[in-house]
Design an enzyme around this catalytic site. Structure first.
Site, short mmCIF file in Angstrom:
data_model
loop_
_atom_site.label_atom_id
_atom_site.label_comp_id
_atom_site.label_asym_id
_atom_site.label_seq_id
_atom_site.Cartn_x
_atom_site.Cartn_y
_atom_site.Cartn_z
N HIS A 134 1.13 -1.15 -0.11
CA HIS A 134 -0.06 0.14 -0.02
C HIS A 134 1.02 0.80 0.43
O HIS A 134 1.99 1.11 0.80
CB HIS A 134 -0.55 -0.65 1.39
CG HIS A 134 -1.73 0.83 1.16
ND1 HIS A 134 -1.59 2.43 1.44
CD2 HIS A 134 -3.50 0.38 0.71
CE1 HIS A 134 -2.74 3.01 1.69
NE2 HIS A 134 -3.59 2.05 1.86
N ASP A 211 3.33 -4.22 8.40
CA ASP A 211 1.84 -3.54 7.90
C ASP A 211 0.47 -3.92 7.84
O ASP A 211 0.25 -5.11 7.04
CB ASP A 211 1.72 -2.63 6.31
CG ASP A 211 0.59 -2.05 6.45
OD1 ASP A 211 -0.24 -2.29 7.37
OD2 ASP A 211 -0.01 -1.81 4.93
N GLN A 214 -4.94 -4.78 7.16
CA GLN A 214 -5.72 -6.47 7.08
C GLN A 214 -5.63 -7.49 7.33
O GLN A 214 -6.33 -7.80 7.56
CB GLN A 214 -5.38 -6.42 5.24
CG GLN A 214 -5.67 -5.15 4.15
CD GLN A 214 -7.28 -4.17 3.38
OE1 GLN A 214 -7.90 -5.35 4.91
NE2 GLN A 214 -7.06 -3.89 4.66
N LYS A 237 -10.88 -1.00 10.18
CA LYS A 237 -10.52 -1.40 9.37
C LYS A 237 -11.32 -3.19 9.97
O LYS A 237 -11.47 -3.68 9.64
CB LYS A 237 -9.75 -2.05 8.57
CG LYS A 237 -9.53 -1.07 7.44
CD LYS A 237 -7.87 -1.37 7.09
CE LYS A 237 -7.60 -0.07 6.24
NZ LYS A 237 -7.86 0.34 5.13
N CYS A 375 -5.09 2.39 -3.44
CA CYS A 375 -2.85 2.81 -3.26
C CYS A 375 -2.51 1.87 -3.01
O CYS A 375 -1.50 2.12 -2.35
CB CYS A 375 -3.36 3.81 -1.43
SG CYS A 375 -4.58 4.62 -1.55
N1 PMP Z 1 -1.80 -0.50 4.44
C1 PMP Z 1 -2.49 -1.47 3.69
C2 PMP Z 1 -2.67 -3.13 3.83
C3 PMP Z 1 -4.48 -0.88 3.60
O1 PMP Z 1 -4.92 -1.34 3.60
C4 PMP Z 1 -4.33 -0.03 4.49
C5 PMP Z 1 -5.91 0.79 4.00
N2 PMP Z 1 -6.55 1.00 2.68
C6 PMP Z 1 -3.72 0.82 4.96
C7 PMP Z 1 -2.25 0.45 4.78
C8 PMP Z 1 -3.52 2.54 5.62
O2 PMP Z 1 -4.45 2.60 6.18
P1 PMP Z 1 -5.22 4.09 7.12
O3 PMP Z 1 -5.75 4.98 5.97
O4 PMP Z 1 -6.11 3.99 7.85
O5 PMP Z 1 -3.99 4.61 7.35
#
Ligand code: PMP
Length: 417
Positions: A134, A211, A214, A237, A375
């Site tokens: 991401h 990270d 998920q 999430k 993203c």
């Molecule tokens: N890493 C992953 C794998 C994600 O799915 C997400 C959210 N789509 C993020 C980072 C970023 O999370 P946040 O926008 O809640 O900071």
């Protein structure tokens, strides 16, 4: 007993209707159709227990934390710190000193890059990422590269979405300072072999950051069993509120790291001649923290841990298997991400239809899916597509909702292609 019956009897019982009744928003309609919410990988809906915990905190117990000598500030502080203990237990951390509240995973990763990165990563040092990350786990390292002259190495992703351990072994070497990888891909659902990657990183003398955005949702996480050094995730999430995330790090690392931001709450003493820092975790929590958001996250953790997590996982696996089979029947539809044992996130593209148009048409049927690069622009390039549509499943989704997705997609195909 037949093989099919044996398989069914080994699947833990799961009452999805009872779960759905806990989520008030799922009863609403969109465009006159029942809501079919298939975007939980972007943000999950909230159970009543979380909504009520937030309302209760503001209604009965609200004041700023830590500095007040009066009753409400004390109860607010107790509730905020109780949430930290819930997070600690949830991920099996050794101590609440290791649990830093942030506003989300993005801030947690930026904290590591800005603090650990600038203190300990120098020109020529290597950071190993994967091609499925991401942007939140790419851009902070790009900023660090600009600031320090460090080098980013990228482990490739195969066409089915798998990442080979041998490719990690080939990318990690004596110059590696940090391996930073997703636990579970938000686009492909691929689950990475974290413990094995951690072993490779540590054998090279490097640290490993997960990270866990998920991953934390998908299955129980034990940071000690994973043997990682940093684990970051967002509350929203995990059925919790927005504006709250967690950075877990080994206490020795947090001790060695300089503060990320300066301000109230993170100091021991302040003087114009110099300042000293509060003990962990306050050193990394400058300013008034997200008090009620943390309390909401604590309620979400209570909600998740009250479920039979094996049953939840089996339910999500069933949804994914059914969705994969049904989507595969739609002519011109191609699944993106088919790694074995993957989590319940399914990206797809359809010949002649842009994912944004697909999502817009699906919305008219009440079906919420996400479309775009999610993203993860470098991953889109690897997969050879500008964007995908993505359906992601949570504990409250049903087989009937998968049918609604498929019916809406067949309609979208007729309209768009
Ligand atoms: N890493 C992953 C794998 C994600 O799915 C997400 C959210 N789509 C993020 C980072 C970023 O999370 P946040 O926008 O809640 O900071």
């Amino acid at each position: 007993m037949t093989a099919a019956a044996r398989r069914l009897s080994s699947v833990p019982a799961f009452d999805v209707d009872a779960i759905r009744a806990d989520f008030p928003i799922l009863a609403r309609q969109v465009h006159g159709k029942p809501l079919v919410y298939l975007d939980s990988a972007a943000s999950a809906q909230k159970p009543r227990a979380v909504i009520e915990a937030i309302t209760r905190a503001y209604t009965d117990d609200y004041a700023n934390v830590h500095r007040g000598a009066y009753y409400l500030s004390e109860t607010s502080t107790v509730a905020y710190e109780a949430a930290r203990e819930k997070v600690r237990a949830f991920i099996n951390a050794s101590s609440t000193a290791e649990i830093v509240f942030t506003k989300g995973a993005t801030e947690a990763i930026n904290l590591i890059a800005a603090s650990y990165g600038r203190a300990f990563i120098k020109a020529g040092d290597e950071i190993v990422l994967t091609a499925l990350e991401h942007h939140s786990n790419i851009v902070p390292w790009d900023l660090l590269r600009t600031a320090t002259g460090c080098v980013i190495r990228v482990v490739p992703v195969a066409a089915d979405g798998t990442v080979a351990l041998s490719d990690f072994a080939a990318s990690i070497g004596p110059r590696t300072k940090l391996v930073a990888v997703a636990h579970v891909s938000n686009v492909l659902g691929t689950i990475l072999p974290i413990r094995a990657i951690a072993d490779l990183a540590h054998a090279a003398g490097a640290k490993i950051l997960i990270d866990g955005c998920q991953g934390i949702v998908h299955a129980p996480v034990d940071v000690r069993a994973l043997d990682c050094d940093f684990y970051a995730f967002s509350g929203h999430k995990l059925y919790g509120p927005t504006g709250i995330g967690v950075l877990w790090a080994r206490e020795a690392l947090l001790d060695a790291m300089p503060p990320y931001q300066g301000g109230g709450d993170m100091i021991e003493t302040v003087a114009f001649s110099g300042c000293t820092w509060a003990p962990l975790p306050a050193k990394f929590e400058a300013g008034t923290p997200p008090i009620v958001q943390a309390i909401g996250l604590g309620a979400a953790i209570d909600y998740v841990t009250a479920q039979d997590r094996d049953a939840v996982r089996a339910h999500e696996e069933r949804l994914l298997a059914y969705a994969t089979a049904q989507l595969g029947q739609i002519p011109g539809l191609r699944l993106i991400g088919t790694a074995p044992g993957k989590a319940a996130v399914q990206s797809f593209v359809m010949d002649g239809a842009h994912p944004h148009d697909i999502a817009t048409v699906l919305d008219r049927s009440g079906v919420c899916v996400r479309a775009g690069h999610h993203c993860a622009q470098p991953l889109m390039e690897v997969m050879g597509v500008p964007a995908t549509a993505r359906a992601s499943f949570a504990m409250y989704n049903t087989i009937t909702e998968v049918d609604a997705l498929v019916t809406a997609l067949i309609k979208a195909r007729e309209l768009l292609t």
